[in-house]
Design a protein around this motif. Structure first.
Motif, PDB file in Angstrom:
ATOM      1  N   ASP A  82       0.871  -1.175   0.000  1.00  0.00           N
ATOM      2  CA  ASP A  82       0.000   0.000   0.000  1.00  0.00           C
ATOM      3  C   ASP A  82       0.913   1.232   0.000  1.00  0.00           C
ATOM      4  OD1 ASP A  82      -1.787   2.020   0.322  1.00  0.00           O
ATOM      5  OD2 ASP A  82      -2.470   1.434   2.323  1.00  0.00           O
ATOM      6  N   ASN A  83       1.069   1.839  -1.149  1.00  0.00           N
ATOM      7  CA  ASN A  83       2.030   2.936  -1.279  1.00  0.00           C
ATOM      8  C   ASN A  83       1.397   4.317  -1.145  1.00  0.00           C
ATOM      9  OD1 ASN A  83       0.567   3.047  -3.630  1.00  0.00           O
ATOM     10  ND2 ASN A  83       2.322   2.899  -5.005  1.00  0.00           N
ATOM     11  N   LYS A  84       0.100   4.350  -0.761  1.00  0.00           N
ATOM     12  CA  LYS A  84      -0.575   5.652  -0.692  1.00  0.00           C
ATOM     13  C   LYS A  84      -0.699   6.192   0.729  1.00  0.00           C
ATOM     14  CE  LYS A  84      -3.452   4.845  -4.802  1.00  0.00           C
ATOM     15  NZ  LYS A  84      -4.841   4.779  -5.296  1.00  0.00           N
ATOM     16  N   ASN A  85      -0.704   5.323   1.722  1.00  0.00           N
ATOM     17  CA  ASN A  85      -1.018   5.745   3.079  1.00  0.00           C
ATOM     18  C   ASN A  85       0.181   5.639   4.007  1.00  0.00           C
ATOM     19  OD1 ASN A  85      -3.939   6.192   2.700  1.00  0.00           O
ATOM     20  ND2 ASN A  85      -3.990   3.987   2.345  1.00  0.00           N
ATOM     21  N   VAL A  86       0.128   6.445   5.074  1.00  0.00           N
ATOM     22  CA  VAL A  86       1.179   6.448   6.096  1.00  0.00           C
ATOM     23  C   VAL A  86       0.648   5.710   7.321  1.00  0.00           C
ATOM     24  CG1 VAL A  86       2.626   7.865   7.596  1.00  0.00           C
ATOM     25  CG2 VAL A  86       2.106   8.619   5.267  1.00  0.00           C
ATOM     26  N   THR A 157      -4.946   9.825  11.391  1.00  0.00           N
ATOM     27  CA  THR A 157      -6.351  10.170  11.621  1.00  0.00           C
ATOM     28  C   THR A 157      -7.034   8.991  12.303  1.00  0.00           C
ATOM     29  OG1 THR A 157      -7.115   9.275   9.495  1.00  0.00           O
ATOM     30  CG2 THR A 157      -6.294  11.548   9.519  1.00  0.00           C
ATOM     31  N   GLY A 158      -8.332   9.129  12.519  1.00  0.00           N
ATOM     32  CA  GLY A 158      -9.106   8.046  13.103  1.00  0.00           C
ATOM     33  C   GLY A 158      -9.567   7.027  12.080  1.00  0.00           C
ATOM     34  N   GLU A 159      -9.255   7.250  10.809  1.00  0.00           N
ATOM     35  CA  GLU A 159      -9.651   6.316   9.755  1.00  0.00           C
ATOM     36  C   GLU A 159      -8.747   5.087   9.773  1.00  0.00           C
ATOM     37  OE1 GLU A 159     -10.240   6.286   4.865  1.00  0.00           O
ATOM     38  OE2 GLU A 159      -9.624   8.098   5.938  1.00  0.00           O
ATOM     39  N   THR A 160      -9.330   3.918   9.503  1.00  0.00           N
ATOM     40  CA  THR A 160      -8.559   2.676   9.522  1.00  0.00           C
ATOM     41  C   THR A 160      -8.658   1.959   8.182  1.00  0.00           C
ATOM     42  OG1 THR A 160     -10.419   1.376  10.380  1.00  0.00           O
ATOM     43  CG2 THR A 160      -8.920   2.388  11.992  1.00  0.00           C
ATOM     44  N   LYS A 161      -7.737   1.021   7.992  1.00  0.00           N
ATOM     45  CA  LYS A 161      -7.731   0.189   6.798  1.00  0.00           C
ATOM     46  C   LYS A 161      -7.202  -1.189   7.166  1.00  0.00           C
ATOM     47  CE  LYS A 161      -6.160   0.057   1.983  1.00  0.00           C
ATOM     48  NZ  LYS A 161      -5.458   0.785   0.917  1.00  0.00           N
ATOM     49  N   ASP A 162      -7.843  -2.248   6.631  1.00  0.00           N
ATOM     50  CA  ASP A 162      -7.389  -3.612   6.880  1.00  0.00           C
ATOM     51  C   ASP A 162      -6.091  -3.852   6.124  1.00  0.00           C
ATOM     52  OD1 ASP A 162      -9.523  -4.101   8.472  1.00  0.00           O
ATOM     53  OD2 ASP A 162     -10.761  -4.992   6.913  1.00  0.00           O
ATOM     54  N   SER A 289      -5.119  -3.392  42.951  1.00  0.00           N
ATOM     55  CA  SER A 289      -3.749  -2.871  42.969  1.00  0.00           C
ATOM     56  C   SER A 289      -3.770  -1.419  42.520  1.00  0.00           C
ATOM     57  CB  SER A 289      -2.852  -3.695  42.040  1.00  0.00           C
ATOM     58  OG  SER A 289      -1.566  -3.106  41.911  1.00  0.00           O
ATOM     59  N   ASN A 290      -2.755  -0.681  42.943  1.00  0.00           N
ATOM     60  CA  ASN A 290      -2.669   0.717  42.509  1.00  0.00           C
ATOM     61  C   ASN A 290      -1.886   0.863  41.210  1.00  0.00           C
ATOM     62  OD1 ASN A 290      -0.085   0.202  43.560  1.00  0.00           O
ATOM     63  ND2 ASN A 290       0.203   2.354  44.099  1.00  0.00           N
ATOM     64  N   THR A 291      -1.454  -0.269  40.596  1.00  0.00           N
ATOM     65  CA  THR A 291      -0.782  -0.239  39.292  1.00  0.00           C
ATOM     66  C   THR A 291      -1.634  -0.956  38.257  1.00  0.00           C
ATOM     67  OG1 THR A 291       0.459  -2.257  39.820  1.00  0.00           O
ATOM     68  CG2 THR A 291       1.513  -0.145  40.325  1.00  0.00           C
ATOM     69  N   ILE A 292      -1.703  -0.382  37.073  1.00  0.00           N
ATOM     70  CA  ILE A 292      -2.500  -0.930  35.974  1.00  0.00           C
ATOM     71  C   ILE A 292      -1.615  -1.000  34.738  1.00  0.00           C
ATOM     72  CG2 ILE A 292      -4.544  -0.603  34.531  1.00  0.00           C
ATOM     73  CD1 ILE A 292      -5.724   1.031  36.862  1.00  0.00           C
ATOM     74  N   PHE A 293      -1.621  -2.160  34.035  1.00  0.00           N
ATOM     75  CA  PHE A 293      -0.796  -2.354  32.836  1.00  0.00           C
ATOM     76  C   PHE A 293      -1.641  -2.203  31.583  1.00  0.00           C
ATOM     77  CE2 PHE A 293       0.867  -5.078  29.455  1.00  0.00           C
ATOM     78  CZ  PHE A 293       2.160  -4.572  29.344  1.00  0.00           C
ATOM     79  N   ILE A 294      -1.096  -1.470  30.614  1.00  0.00           N
ATOM     80  CA  ILE A 294      -1.747  -1.285  29.311  1.00  0.00           C
ATOM     81  C   ILE A 294      -0.731  -1.640  28.241  1.00  0.00           C
ATOM     82  CG2 ILE A 294      -2.834   0.363  27.743  1.00  0.00           C
ATOM     83  CD1 ILE A 294      -3.615   1.950  30.294  1.00  0.00           C
ATOM     84  N   GLY A 295      -1.084  -2.564  27.363  1.00  0.00           N
ATOM     85  CA  GLY A 295      -0.135  -3.067  26.370  1.00  0.00           C
ATOM     86  C   GLY A 295       0.308  -2.031  25.351  1.00  0.00           C
ATOM     87  N   LYS A 296      -0.658  -1.273  24.803  1.00  0.00           N
ATOM     88  CA  LYS A 296      -0.283  -0.335  23.724  1.00  0.00           C
ATOM     89  C   LYS A 296      -1.349   0.734  23.576  1.00  0.00           C
ATOM     90  CE  LYS A 296       0.964  -0.275  18.787  1.00  0.00           C
ATOM     91  NZ  LYS A 296       1.150  -1.098  17.566  1.00  0.00           N
ATOM     92  N   ILE A 297      -0.917   1.956  23.259  1.00  0.00           N
ATOM     93  CA  ILE A 297      -1.814   3.048  22.877  1.00  0.00           C
ATOM     94  C   ILE A 297      -1.295   3.606  21.556  1.00  0.00           C
ATOM     95  CG2 ILE A 297      -2.881   5.224  23.523  1.00  0.00           C
ATOM     96  CD1 ILE A 297      -2.262   4.661  26.396  1.00  0.00           C
ATOM     97  N   GLY A 298      -2.121   3.555  20.525  1.00  0.00           N
ATOM     98  CA  GLY A 298      -1.717   4.029  19.210  1.00  0.00           C
ATOM     99  C   GLY A 298      -1.604   5.541  19.153  1.00  0.00           C
ATOM    100  N   THR A 299      -1.146   6.041  18.029  1.00  0.00           N
ATOM    101  CA  THR A 299      -0.987   7.481  17.859  1.00  0.00           C
ATOM    102  C   THR A 299      -2.337   8.180  17.938  1.00  0.00           C
ATOM    103  OG1 THR A 299      -1.124   7.202  15.459  1.00  0.00           O
ATOM    104  CG2 THR A 299       1.072   7.202  16.437  1.00  0.00           C
ATOM    105  N   GLN A 300      -2.378   9.240  18.759  1.00  0.00           N
ATOM    106  CA  GLN A 300      -3.594  10.047  18.933  1.00  0.00           C
ATOM    107  C   GLN A 300      -4.782   9.229  19.463  1.00  0.00           C
ATOM    108  OE1 GLN A 300      -4.289  13.768  17.757  1.00  0.00           O
ATOM    109  NE2 GLN A 300      -2.316  13.449  18.741  1.00  0.00           N
ATOM    110  N   LYS A 301      -4.491   8.112  20.139  1.00  0.00           N
ATOM    111  CA  LYS A 301      -5.544   7.241  20.639  1.00  0.00           C
ATOM    112  C   LYS A 301      -5.647   7.348  22.158  1.00  0.00           C
ATOM    113  CE  LYS A 301      -6.540   6.227  16.642  1.00  0.00           C
ATOM    114  NZ  LYS A 301      -7.761   6.844  16.099  1.00  0.00           N
ATOM    115  N   THR A 302      -6.762   6.840  22.700  1.00  0.00           N
ATOM    116  CA  THR A 302      -7.021   6.913  24.128  1.00  0.00           C
ATOM    117  C   THR A 302      -7.329   5.534  24.690  1.00  0.00           C
ATOM    118  OG1 THR A 302      -9.389   7.325  23.775  1.00  0.00           O
ATOM    119  CG2 THR A 302      -7.948   9.253  23.938  1.00  0.00           C
ATOM    120  N   THR A 303      -7.202   5.427  25.988  1.00  0.00           N
ATOM    121  CA  THR A 303      -7.618   4.227  26.718  1.00  0.00           C
ATOM    122  C   THR A 303      -8.192   4.680  28.054  1.00  0.00           C
ATOM    123  OG1 THR A 303      -6.939   2.017  27.426  1.00  0.00           O
ATOM    124  CG2 THR A 303      -5.414   3.827  27.902  1.00  0.00           C
TER     125      THR A 303
END
Length: 506
Positions: A82-86, A157-162, A289-303
């Motif tokens: 896919d040579n069009k998207n970043v 952006t918030g747009e996704t592609k498979d 527990s007072n500690t919480i683990f989060i595997g990953k947060i993408g760019t401009q994303k929230t959890t």
């Protein structure tokens, strides 16, 4: 002497003639052997010719069958870039000249692949070919991973592609030499028919922070490094917090949903550990527990984090900050940290009691009744601007019974006068209902009220009630006086008449 010379010449001539004969005979034998050999070869060739032709035909047929078999097993599914998207980890699209990022001794190589058909389990396997070990700038190790086709965010952006987002982090050797090096990524998978799909993709990695290949023959390495283009590190912040109740009361449980956001547009974060710190001993964290683990947060994303708390009964009115300390890795495994907080406002439940004054069941219009209101603060916090007001038809207070501020566990009094008037409407006297309103404020200026009612009957003024009776009594007394006067006059007239008669008789 002449005779000796003559004999020597004869001998030489004889030897020469013999040599000629021998050479001639040898030549004839050679030609004869050549003819025989040629005839034998020709015969053998004639004998072998059918077999050779048959062999060639069999080979062609075998090749044809092999080609046919190869064509039958070739999958119709193919992979392309896919040579069009970043995508995450990329600074620009392939169509715009994508280059693998080389920084801090690592190379991040991203290959977004699209499949034009269905692959088994939506999965591919990718491996990296780094070339020859003697000239490669990379640290050799096993680079092979499986990748699934899944939605990936594009263009920040918030747009996704498979996509099959193939990504490798390649470690550079400390003795790397500057230059451009090809890196081949071999990709395999299977279509729905079980036929293997293969394709190789070549990327070129530019190393500019290593040894200068043009350094002096002495072998001294050029320590000057090309300055890398700086990129901002990802930062995670507390974006917002939402409490599950309008008011947090002391002695109650409450729940807060905290939203964390990765503010970076280019870099994701991973292996995030959030530590919740509550400075106040009156606020207790109820999570395991007072500690919480989060595997990953993408760019401009929230959890989101769900935090459960309990405010003790002794918690004073006020705002209580709660801190969240975060530690996480960027895509190059560099450890970063940030801190955020949110505020919880806790209110003590107010407990204010009023002792109602005694108000007679019957009152008279025009009377003024003094009232004293007794108020107690039974809560754990101060209440402010405590006051009482009386309202009702035919009832008018002269002023507000103001008590003022009351500390916890104290009592106070407020006084006013209640003036009794007449009722509105046709009937000026009769039953009426009065209302006492107790008003006070908490430490945040929120006003609260309590209402109490009482019933009474408004009667006429005493002067008005007695006037009619007095008139009736006066009329009755005047009749008896008139009757007595008349009776007296009659008696007097009789006495005078008798005296006169007696006088004349004498």
């Amino acid at each position: 002497m002449k005779k000796f010379v003559s004999i020597l010449l004869v001998i030489i001539m004889c030897l020469s003639y013999h040599f000629i004969l021998v050479v001639h005979a040898s030549t004839l034998d050679t030609k004869s052997d050549s003819a025989v050999m040629h005839e034998g070869k020709s015969t053998q060739a004639q004998a072998d010719k059918p077999d050779n032709e048959a062999g060639a035909g069999a080979k062609d047929e075998a090749d044809h069958k092999e080609d046919a078999a190869s064509g039958a097993s070739m999958s119709e599914v193919s992979l392309c870039i896919d040579n069009k998207n970043v995508y995450e980890g990329m600074q620009q699209a392939y169509a715009n000249g994508y280059q693998p990022v080389c920084a801090n001794g690592n190379v991040t190589l991203v290959l977004p692949l699209i499949s034009d058909g269905k692959l088994q389990q939506d999965k591919i396997t990718a491996s990296v070919d780094l070339g020859a070990t003697d000239s490669s700038p990379f640290v050799f190790r096993s680079y092979e991973k499986e990748f699934n086709c899944k939605p990936e965010y594009i263009n920040g952006t918030g747009e996704t592609k498979d996509i099959f987002l193939v990504s490798f982090e390649l470690t550079l050797s400390e003795k790397r030499v500057n230059g451009i090096y090809p890196v081949i990524i071999n990709v395999t998978g299977k279509d729905e028919n079980g036929i293997e799909v293969q394709k190789s993709f070549t990327n070129f990695v530019t190393v500019a922070d290593g040894i200068d290949p043009n350094a002096a023959a002495s072998g001294a390495a050029d320590t000057t490094q090309v300055e890398e283009t700086p990129t901002s590190a990802p930062v995670v912040l507390v974006d917002k917090s939402v409490i599950n109740t309008d008011t947090v009361k002391a002695g109650e449980d409450f729940e807060v949903t905290v939203t964390l956001k990765n503010t970076s547009r280019q870099k994701s974060v991973q292996n995030l550990v959030a530590t919740v710190n509550v400075p106040s001993a009156d606020i207790e964290l109820k999570n395991d527990s007072n500690t919480i683990f989060i595997g990953k947060i993408g760019t401009q994303k929230t959890t989101e984090l769900t935090l459960k708390f309990h405010a003790s009964k002794s918690t004073a009115d006020g705002n209580y900050p709660i801190e969240i300390a975060m530690s996480y890795d960027d895509p190059k495994a560099s450890t970063l940290s940030s801190t955020g907080n949110f505020v919880v406002t806790v209110e003590q439940p107010l407990d204010v009691k009023l002792t109602m004054p005694n108000i007679d069941k019957n009152v008279t219009a025009g009377d003024t009744i003094p009232l004293t209101f007794q108020v107690m603060n039974l809560g754990r916090s101060t209440v402010y601007n405590v006051r009482c007001d009386v309202t009702g038809d035919g009832l008018s207070q002269t002023k507000t019974a103001f008590i003022g501020n009351m500390e916890s566990g104290t009592a106070g009094e407020g006084e006013t006068n209640l003036f009794i008037t007449t009722l509105e409407g046709k009937s000026q006297y009769g039953d009426t209902t009065g209302t006492v309103t107790l008003t006070y404020e908490d430490g945040f200026g929120n006003e609260q009220t309590q209402e109490f009612s009482f019933n009474t009957t408004i009667n006429k003024m005493p002067d008005e009630a007695s006037t009619g009776d007095e008139k009736k009594e006066k009329s009755a007394s005047q009749w008896w006086i008139s009757l007595a006067v008349i009776g007296g006059l009659i008696i007097l007239a009789g006495a005078v008449s008798g005296a006169y008669y007696m006088g004349r008789k004498k």
